[in-house]
Design a protein around this motif. Sequence first.
Motif, PDB file in Angstrom:
ATOM      1  N   ALA A 122       0.843  -1.191   0.000  1.00  0.00           N
ATOM      2  CA  ALA A 122       0.000   0.000   0.000  1.00  0.00           C
ATOM      3  C   ALA A 122       0.879   1.242   0.000  1.00  0.00           C
ATOM      4  CB  ALA A 122      -0.929  -0.015   1.216  1.00  0.00           C
ATOM      5  N   ASP A 123       0.234   2.406  -0.062  1.00  0.00           N
ATOM      6  CA  ASP A 123       0.925   3.682   0.108  1.00  0.00           C
ATOM      7  C   ASP A 123      -0.103   4.719   0.532  1.00  0.00           C
ATOM      8  OD1 ASP A 123      -0.455   4.381  -2.195  1.00  0.00           O
ATOM      9  OD2 ASP A 123       1.297   4.325  -3.513  1.00  0.00           O
ATOM     10  N   THR A 126      -3.839   4.653  -0.720  1.00  0.00           N
ATOM     11  CA  THR A 126      -4.543   3.377  -0.578  1.00  0.00           C
ATOM     12  C   THR A 126      -6.052   3.557  -0.555  1.00  0.00           C
ATOM     13  OG1 THR A 126      -2.683   2.463   0.640  1.00  0.00           O
ATOM     14  CG2 THR A 126      -4.773   1.332   0.862  1.00  0.00           C
ATOM     15  N   ARG A 131      -7.730  -1.507   1.774  1.00  0.00           N
ATOM     16  CA  ARG A 131      -7.810  -1.492   3.241  1.00  0.00           C
ATOM     17  C   ARG A 131      -8.686  -2.638   3.751  1.00  0.00           C
ATOM     18  NH1 ARG A 131      -6.252   3.406   5.777  1.00  0.00           N
ATOM     19  NH2 ARG A 131      -5.544   4.975   4.286  1.00  0.00           N
ATOM     20  N   PHE A 141      -4.784  -0.531   8.555  1.00  0.00           N
ATOM     21  CA  PHE A 141      -4.027   0.663   8.202  1.00  0.00           C
ATOM     22  C   PHE A 141      -4.598   1.873   8.927  1.00  0.00           C
ATOM     23  CE2 PHE A 141      -2.959  -1.863   4.333  1.00  0.00           C
ATOM     24  CZ  PHE A 141      -1.585  -1.782   4.447  1.00  0.00           C
ATOM     25  N   ILE A 193       2.635   4.206   4.693  1.00  0.00           N
ATOM     26  CA  ILE A 193       1.686   4.280   5.804  1.00  0.00           C
ATOM     27  C   ILE A 193       1.902   3.108   6.757  1.00  0.00           C
ATOM     28  CG2 ILE A 193      -0.017   5.516   4.423  1.00  0.00           C
ATOM     29  CD1 ILE A 193      -1.523   2.930   4.027  1.00  0.00           C
ATOM     30  N   HIS A 195       0.592   0.446   9.916  1.00  0.00           N
ATOM     31  CA  HIS A 195      -0.592  -0.334  10.259  1.00  0.00           C
ATOM     32  C   HIS A 195      -0.399  -0.981  11.618  1.00  0.00           C
ATOM     33  CE1 HIS A 195       2.007  -3.278   8.073  1.00  0.00           C
ATOM     34  NE2 HIS A 195       1.637  -4.082   9.063  1.00  0.00           N
ATOM     35  N   SER A 216       2.315   8.005  13.453  1.00  0.00           N
ATOM     36  CA  SER A 216       1.624   8.107  12.173  1.00  0.00           C
ATOM     37  C   SER A 216       0.800   9.388  12.149  1.00  0.00           C
ATOM     38  CB  SER A 216       0.715   6.890  11.969  1.00  0.00           C
ATOM     39  OG  SER A 216       0.031   6.974  10.740  1.00  0.00           O
ATOM     40  N   THR A 251       2.483  -4.720   3.579  1.00  0.00           N
ATOM     41  CA  THR A 251       3.325  -3.576   3.906  1.00  0.00           C
ATOM     42  C   THR A 251       2.652  -2.300   3.438  1.00  0.00           C
ATOM     43  OG1 THR A 251       5.491  -2.551   3.559  1.00  0.00           O
ATOM     44  CG2 THR A 251       4.616  -3.851   1.750  1.00  0.00           C
ATOM     45  N   GLY A 252       2.988  -1.196   4.098  1.00  0.00           N
ATOM     46  CA  GLY A 252       2.412   0.091   3.732  1.00  0.00           C
ATOM     47  C   GLY A 252       3.283   0.893   2.789  1.00  0.00           C
ATOM     48  N   SER A 253       4.288   0.253   2.170  1.00  0.00           N
ATOM     49  CA  SER A 253       5.200   0.970   1.286  1.00  0.00           C
ATOM     50  C   SER A 253       5.386   0.214  -0.020  1.00  0.00           C
ATOM     51  CB  SER A 253       6.557   1.168   1.965  1.00  0.00           C
ATOM     52  OG  SER A 253       7.489   1.750   1.080  1.00  0.00           O
TER      53      SER A 253
END
Length: 443
Positions: A122-123, A126, A131, A141, A193, A195, A216, A251-253
């Motif tokens: 994700a980024d 998203t 989500r 997230f 981001i 999570h 965050s 992952t958030g990247s």
Amino acid sequence: MAKLALLFLFALPLLLSLTSLLPLHCNAFSVDRPTDRRLLVLVDDLAIRSSHSRFFSSLQARGYDLDLRHADDPGLALRRYGQYLYDGLILFSPSVQRFGGSLDLAAVLDFVDAGHDLILAADSSTSDLIREIATECGVDFDEDPAAMVIDHTSYAVSETEGDHTLIASDDFIKSDVILGDKKIEAPVLFRGIGHSLNTANSLVLKVLPASPAAYSANPLMKLSSPPSLTGSAISLVSIVQARNNARILITGSLDMFSNRFLKSGVQKAGRSIKHEKSGNEQFVTEISKWVFHERGHLKAVNVHHHKVGETNEPSMYRINDDLEYSVEIYEWSGSSWEPYVADDVQVQFYMMSPYVLKTLATDHKGLYSTSFKVPDVYGVFQFKVEHQKLGYTSLSLSKQIPVRPFRHNEYERFITTAFPYYGASFSTMVAFFIFSIVYLYNK
């Protein structure tokens, strides 16, 4: 002839579609070769094909067949005619609002429930769809769509002064089976981001947590209230191993997989050492090996039990019999099956509860064995092996066997422990005989 020609014209499209499926089915996941796989890669922009080419090339070099498609392609489908077309799914499409074709949230979850693997990146863009998929996998997230992970202590010093959204993290999970036995020396670059993990889901693990100083928030705005996610509660990269042994990476990247991050040098704030290359390439390569079962995948074969001194497996045991139990366990190394070596594999002899619990001894060649005496209880028992270990696929083996009591003609003729009772019986008869003589002939 005209009818045959017409029939051929109608049947030709069906034959072509079935022929096109044959390569997919031939390359599908199999128990004997877990890494013979075809992967579906969904992207928002086909430019990712070049911006993330090093990661894709590493997968192809390891024998994977990648089908890279746009996330809203109207021809998308995970299964056809009751068969799954792919064995793994990579979602590099964080902003997609709706998948194309027959693909949707339920189809992705069914894909995982069927035992297939998933990588989700994700980024900051998203969508709610991505989500929801993450939430169903046990990951939440940050609800603020503009929030990013910020860290004023563990950031890359090469970034523009004041921009601390590029995290340099090296707090990896301590597991050789997940990240390989070669230590990752350089920090991993992360921008995206954060999570949190669902506390009700015990199957989710943090692979790369944020530092205690991280939080965050929206980097373009001043904080007006405490952040919802702070410190080590933030996970940058998490994994899930489902009970059906499906594996998930979240992952958030999305940038973490990019060529730029894989080739970039890194120097973590507060440290004098500057690494010429970040740990991203080694990290994403090793973690993808785990996700796609190149490591930590176990299989058990040749489960066998028999009486001591015999080789044939009986249809039932008798109480107090001496028996031997054995099983062979192997681990997939990415190219072949190697002996699995551990000292914590146990077998239970189970009926309602374990009557016998034994740790299996190994010969370091894959064979695990033990011997024990059947308990003095008859009924229907099970040999059960339940092996669950961090990073490894779980093994659940069971084999049912009845246990009978002694037959009437199998007991000893004279039981040593019954001698007092024998003596009491004979002494009673002698005493009665003496009493009768005395009573009858005494005047």
